[in-house]
Enzyme design. Sequence first.
Site, PDB file in Angstrom:
ATOM      1  N   TYR A   1      -5.192   8.574  -5.567  1.00 22.22           N
ATOM      2  CA  TYR A   1      -4.161   7.708  -5.005  1.00 22.22           C
ATOM      3  C   TYR A   1      -4.508   7.334  -3.567  1.00 22.22           C
ATOM      4  O   TYR A   1      -4.444   6.160  -3.185  1.00 22.22           O
ATOM      5  CB  TYR A   1      -2.813   8.410  -5.081  1.00 22.22           C
ATOM      6  CG  TYR A   1      -1.643   7.536  -4.709  1.00 22.22           C
ATOM      7  CD1 TYR A   1      -1.222   6.530  -5.560  1.00 22.22           C
ATOM      8  CD2 TYR A   1      -0.949   7.725  -3.511  1.00 22.22           C
ATOM      9  CE1 TYR A   1      -0.140   5.714  -5.224  1.00 22.22           C
ATOM     10  CE2 TYR A   1       0.126   6.928  -3.171  1.00 22.22           C
ATOM     11  CZ  TYR A   1       0.527   5.921  -4.032  1.00 22.22           C
ATOM     12  OH  TYR A   1       1.596   5.115  -3.700  1.00 22.22           O
TER      13      TYR A   1
ATOM     14  N   SER B   1       0.862  -1.185   0.000  1.00 21.91           N
ATOM     15  CA  SER B   1       0.000   0.000   0.000  1.00 21.91           C
ATOM     16  C   SER B   1       0.897   1.233   0.000  1.00 21.91           C
ATOM     17  O   SER B   1       1.814   1.326  -0.818  1.00 21.91           O
ATOM     18  CB  SER B   1      -0.949  -0.028   1.200  1.00 21.91           C
ATOM     19  OG  SER B   1      -1.804   1.090   1.200  1.00 21.91           O
TER      20      SER B   1
ATOM     21  N   LYS C   1      -5.303   3.592  -2.013  1.00 19.39           N
ATOM     22  CA  LYS C   1      -4.459   3.017  -0.970  1.00 19.39           C
ATOM     23  C   LYS C   1      -5.213   2.818   0.338  1.00 19.39           C
ATOM     24  O   LYS C   1      -4.960   1.847   1.069  1.00 19.39           O
ATOM     25  CB  LYS C   1      -3.222   3.891  -0.763  1.00 19.39           C
ATOM     26  CG  LYS C   1      -2.309   3.962  -1.984  1.00 19.39           C
ATOM     27  CD  LYS C   1      -1.777   2.587  -2.396  1.00 19.39           C
ATOM     28  CE  LYS C   1      -0.785   2.667  -3.542  1.00 19.39           C
ATOM     29  NZ  LYS C   1      -0.197   1.348  -3.880  1.00 19.39           N
TER      30      LYS C   1
END
Length: 270
Positions: A153, A139, A157
């Site tokens: 993003y 991650s 994650k």
Amino acid sequence: MAHIMITGGSSGIGLQIARLLVQRGERVSLLARDPAKLEAAKHALQSQYPDSRPVHIQAVDVTDGAALHAAVMDCVASQGAIDTLIASAGMIVPGSFLDQTAGDFNSQIDTNLIGVANAIRAVYPSMIAAGRGTITIISSGAALLGIPGYTAYCASKYGLRGLATALRLEAKPKGVSVCICFPPDTDTPQFRQEIAQRGPETKRFLGPPKPWPVETVAKHIVKGMDAGKGEIFFGFDMMMLDKLGPIIRPILEKAYERRNKKHIGAQEGR
């Protein structure tokens, strides 16, 4: 020796992890989109460690579930049953939510989150059948806080943490362990490209970049995997952000708001 398959294995953290595993004699398969980069990675590893087991490579896009499943079957035919999956394939396109195209936003979700799910889906049933296996998800520290300019993003994650946490509870009774890692900024080709695209809001929030050496990050991940950790953090700051996030995040956000107001005031005073 174990058969370890690494998605996103042609560069960055994935390749450096592969280097450590090849060095100690594991059977390694590398998956990535670019055939030329995969060939270069394989050549580099086998040139550096000529007495190691042959590295298997397979070009595939992790967002294509059917193609990824076929690639996994090819790896199994070459190297045997997969003992460990390291899901390292990922991408980043910095940009605020308002400015970013739907295509750029969706591609990050597709690669970073759906691509990991596709990889897990391709190996998980055989691990359950064998009663053993390890799934390691790469991650990011961006899963621990929101970062302006990184909406897609961060979403991808954060999603990986939810995936890993839920899957761990499902997988453990079946003999399969699930590990998730939260690397900080890491000195990789992708990071060097990303840093050039960071917007002013992101720079004011994060401050000057201080990337970790990729060798250090990879060693930390492999060490954590060997120790059977479910979550791997990097440095005291990251660990505190995880443990005390509800306290620390509002402080970081308020500090960012003050910096923003100061910047806007300076702009207006020109």
